[in-house]
Design a protein around this motif. Structure first.
Motif, PDB file in Angstrom:
ATOM      1  N   ASP A  24       0.449  -1.519  -0.091  1.00 53.11           N
ATOM      2  CA  ASP A  24      -0.085   0.058  -0.086  1.00 53.11           C
ATOM      3  C   ASP A  24       0.713   1.492   0.250  1.00 53.11           C
ATOM      4  N   TRP A  25       1.335   1.810  -1.037  1.00 50.48           N
ATOM      5  CA  TRP A  25       1.952   3.207  -1.027  1.00 50.48           C
ATOM      6  C   TRP A  25       1.635   4.456  -1.000  1.00 50.48           C
ATOM      7  N   ARG A  26       0.331   4.568  -0.438  1.00 42.58           N
ATOM      8  CA  ARG A  26       0.332   5.147   0.047  1.00 42.58           C
ATOM      9  C   ARG A  26       0.631   5.454   1.743  1.00 42.58           C
ATOM     10  N   THR A  27       0.085   4.386   2.579  1.00 41.07           N
ATOM     11  CA  THR A  27       0.056   4.446   3.629  1.00 41.07           C
ATOM     12  C   THR A  27       1.824   3.347   3.849  1.00 41.07           C
ATOM     13  N   GLY A  28       2.058   2.953   3.543  1.00 39.55           N
ATOM     14  CA  GLY A  28       3.594   2.045   3.078  1.00 39.55           C
ATOM     15  C   GLY A  28       3.913   0.989   3.644  1.00 39.55           C
ATOM     16  N   GLY A  29       2.485   0.727   4.008  1.00 40.81           N
ATOM     17  CA  GLY A  29       2.393  -1.076   4.195  1.00 40.81           C
ATOM     18  C   GLY A  29       2.739  -1.886   3.576  1.00 40.81           C
ATOM     19  N   GLU A  37      12.747 -11.650   2.721  1.00 38.04           N
ATOM     20  CA  GLU A  37      12.357 -10.521   3.541  1.00 38.04           C
ATOM     21  C   GLU A  37      12.175  -9.917   2.161  1.00 38.04           C
ATOM     22  N   ASP A  38      12.003  -8.425   2.223  1.00 39.27           N
ATOM     23  CA  ASP A  38      12.458  -7.336   1.517  1.00 39.27           C
ATOM     24  C   ASP A  38      11.708  -5.670   2.100  1.00 39.27           C
ATOM     25  N   ARG A  39      12.936  -4.973   2.075  1.00 34.31           N
ATOM     26  CA  ARG A  39      12.261  -3.381   2.217  1.00 34.31           C
ATOM     27  C   ARG A  39      11.191  -2.667   0.729  1.00 34.31           C
ATOM     28  N   THR A  40      10.549  -1.996   1.216  1.00 28.99           N
ATOM     29  CA  THR A  40       9.199  -1.297   0.389  1.00 28.99           C
ATOM     30  C   THR A  40       9.506  -0.292   0.770  1.00 28.99           C
ATOM     31  N   THR A  41      10.438   0.471   1.712  1.00 27.10           N
ATOM     32  CA  THR A  41      10.077   1.761   1.883  1.00 27.10           C
ATOM     33  C   THR A  41      11.125   2.779   0.042  1.00 27.10           C
ATOM     34  N   ASP A  42      11.786   2.522  -0.384  1.00 24.81           N
ATOM     35  CA  ASP A  42      11.978   2.752  -0.837  1.00 24.81           C
ATOM     36  C   ASP A  42      11.358   3.090  -2.592  1.00 24.81           C
ATOM     37  N   SER A  43      10.328   1.746  -2.741  1.00 24.12           N
ATOM     38  CA  SER A  43       9.891   1.959  -3.730  1.00 24.12           C
ATOM     39  C   SER A  43       8.267   2.825  -3.512  1.00 24.12           C
ATOM     40  N   VAL A  44       7.995   3.151  -2.398  1.00 24.34           N
ATOM     41  CA  VAL A  44       6.571   3.727  -1.375  1.00 24.34           C
ATOM     42  C   VAL A  44       7.501   5.636  -1.790  1.00 24.34           C
ATOM     43  N   ALA A  45       8.561   6.045  -1.183  1.00 27.48           N
ATOM     44  CA  ALA A  45       9.189   7.451  -2.126  1.00 27.48           C
ATOM     45  C   ALA A  45       9.265   7.049  -3.467  1.00 27.48           C
ATOM     46  N   LEU A  46       9.929   6.502  -3.789  1.00 25.94           N
ATOM     47  CA  LEU A  46       9.229   6.575  -5.616  1.00 25.94           C
ATOM     48  C   LEU A  46       7.972   6.485  -6.070  1.00 25.94           C
ATOM     49  N   GLY A  80      -7.228   1.131 -10.433  1.00 25.08           N
ATOM     50  CA  GLY A  80      -8.261   1.356  -9.135  1.00 25.08           C
ATOM     51  C   GLY A  80      -7.984   0.988  -7.772  1.00 25.08           C
ATOM     52  N   SER A  81      -6.829   1.462  -7.390  1.00 23.79           N
ATOM     53  CA  SER A  81      -6.266   1.081  -5.815  1.00 23.79           C
ATOM     54  C   SER A  81      -4.874   1.389  -5.402  1.00 23.79           C
ATOM     55  N   ASP A  82      -4.552   1.411  -4.125  1.00 19.21           N
ATOM     56  CA  ASP A  82      -3.464   2.486  -3.530  1.00 19.21           C
ATOM     57  C   ASP A  82      -2.297   1.544  -3.616  1.00 19.21           C
ATOM     58  N   LEU A  83      -2.844   0.037  -4.296  1.00 16.64           N
ATOM     59  CA  LEU A  83      -1.696  -0.968  -4.152  1.00 16.64           C
ATOM     60  C   LEU A  83      -0.650  -1.068  -5.737  1.00 16.64           C
ATOM     61  N   CYS A  84      -0.041  -1.613  -4.832  1.00 16.05           N
ATOM     62  CA  CYS A  84       1.212  -1.821  -6.231  1.00 16.05           C
ATOM     63  C   CYS A  84       2.164  -3.310  -6.020  1.00 16.05           C
ATOM     64  N   VAL A  85       2.975  -3.686  -7.109  1.00 14.05           N
ATOM     65  CA  VAL A  85       3.609  -5.162  -6.447  1.00 14.05           C
ATOM     66  C   VAL A  85       4.526  -4.637  -6.430  1.00 14.05           C
ATOM     67  N   ALA A 122      -4.865  -0.351  12.463  1.00 16.73           N
ATOM     68  CA  ALA A 122      -4.003   0.187  11.044  1.00 16.73           C
ATOM     69  C   ALA A 122      -3.682  -1.627  10.412  1.00 16.73           C
ATOM     70  N   ALA A 123      -4.083  -1.837   9.348  1.00 18.26           N
ATOM     71  CA  ALA A 123      -3.940  -3.226   9.071  1.00 18.26           C
ATOM     72  C   ALA A 123      -2.496  -3.095   8.707  1.00 18.26           C
ATOM     73  N   VAL A 124      -1.910  -1.898   8.271  1.00 18.07           N
ATOM     74  CA  VAL A 124      -0.037  -2.292   7.670  1.00 18.07           C
ATOM     75  C   VAL A 124       0.656  -2.036   8.354  1.00 18.07           C
ATOM     76  N   ARG A 125       2.030  -1.442   8.988  1.00 17.21           N
ATOM     77  CA  ARG A 125       2.221  -0.944   9.486  1.00 17.21           C
ATOM     78  C   ARG A 125       3.499   0.093   8.671  1.00 17.21           C
ATOM     79  N   PRO A 126       3.647   1.568   8.740  1.00 14.32           N
ATOM     80  CA  PRO A 126       3.596   2.067   8.342  1.00 14.32           C
ATOM     81  C   PRO A 126       5.557   2.086   7.302  1.00 14.32           C
ATOM     82  N   ALA A 127       6.245   2.703   6.773  1.00 12.45           N
ATOM     83  CA  ALA A 127       7.053   2.490   6.269  1.00 12.45           C
ATOM     84  C   ALA A 127       8.045   3.609   7.223  1.00 12.45           C
ATOM     85  N   ALA A 128       9.043   4.011   7.177  1.00 10.69           N
ATOM     86  CA  ALA A 128      10.393   4.281   8.006  1.00 10.69           C
ATOM     87  C   ALA A 128      10.091   5.311   7.111  1.00 10.69           C
TER      88      ALA A 128
END
Length: 157
Positions: A24-29, A37-46, A80-85, A122-128
């Protein structure tokens, strides 16, 4: 039709793919993950940087490819969503064109999971947080791109 979890597992079978994350790239979770295991903070920022720029308004972005020394990071926003793969693939073992084609197929046909409710939490944890100076440089570069006039010259792939 496969669920997003099944499609993520199928994507993980692609040669060189290390991890597949639904973000969820809007919330960062991270909503779901397959593989390492992979971090997603860079993807969210981009994706947030692109969201505020002319390419997003013109709907010119299908997917995003970022490279580092040993990996490709592939991102595709689900319509149609705030989600990305997010897919991380080893450069030495993977085939970028094949993986992009599979990712586009996944992004275009995925059945999203129903929203989860966790009793007010919240269902997802916010990104750093990310490096603001770097994010501003990326955003400035993206804003300087023109989507109104055709690009001339050689294309670098």
């Amino acid at each position: 039709m496969l669920t997003i979890d099944q499609e993520m597992q199928e994507m993980l079978q692609t040669p060189g793919v290390c991890s597949v994350c639904l973000v969820d790239w809007r919330t960062g979770g991270t909503v779901a993950r397959a593989g390492a295991e992979d971090r997603t903070t860079d993807s969210v920022a981009l994706l947030r940087a692109i969201d505020n720029g002319p390419l997003y308004d013109a709907e010119a972005v299908e997917d995003l490819v970022v490279t580092d020394g040993g990996h490709y990071l592939l991102l595709a926003v689900l319509k149609g969503s705030d989600l990305c793969v997010q897919v991380r693939m080893e450069r030495s073992r993977g085939h970028l064109g094949f993986a992009l084609r599979q990712l586009r197929g996944l992004a275009g046909t995925a059945r999203l999971p129903p929203a989860r409710r966790d009793r007010g939490r919240a269902a997802v944890r916010p990104a750093a947080t990310v490096d603001r100076a770097l994010l501003e440089r990326v955003l400035g570069g993206l804003r300087s791109l023109s989507v109104d006039r055709p690009r001339t010259g050689a294309v670098i792939a």
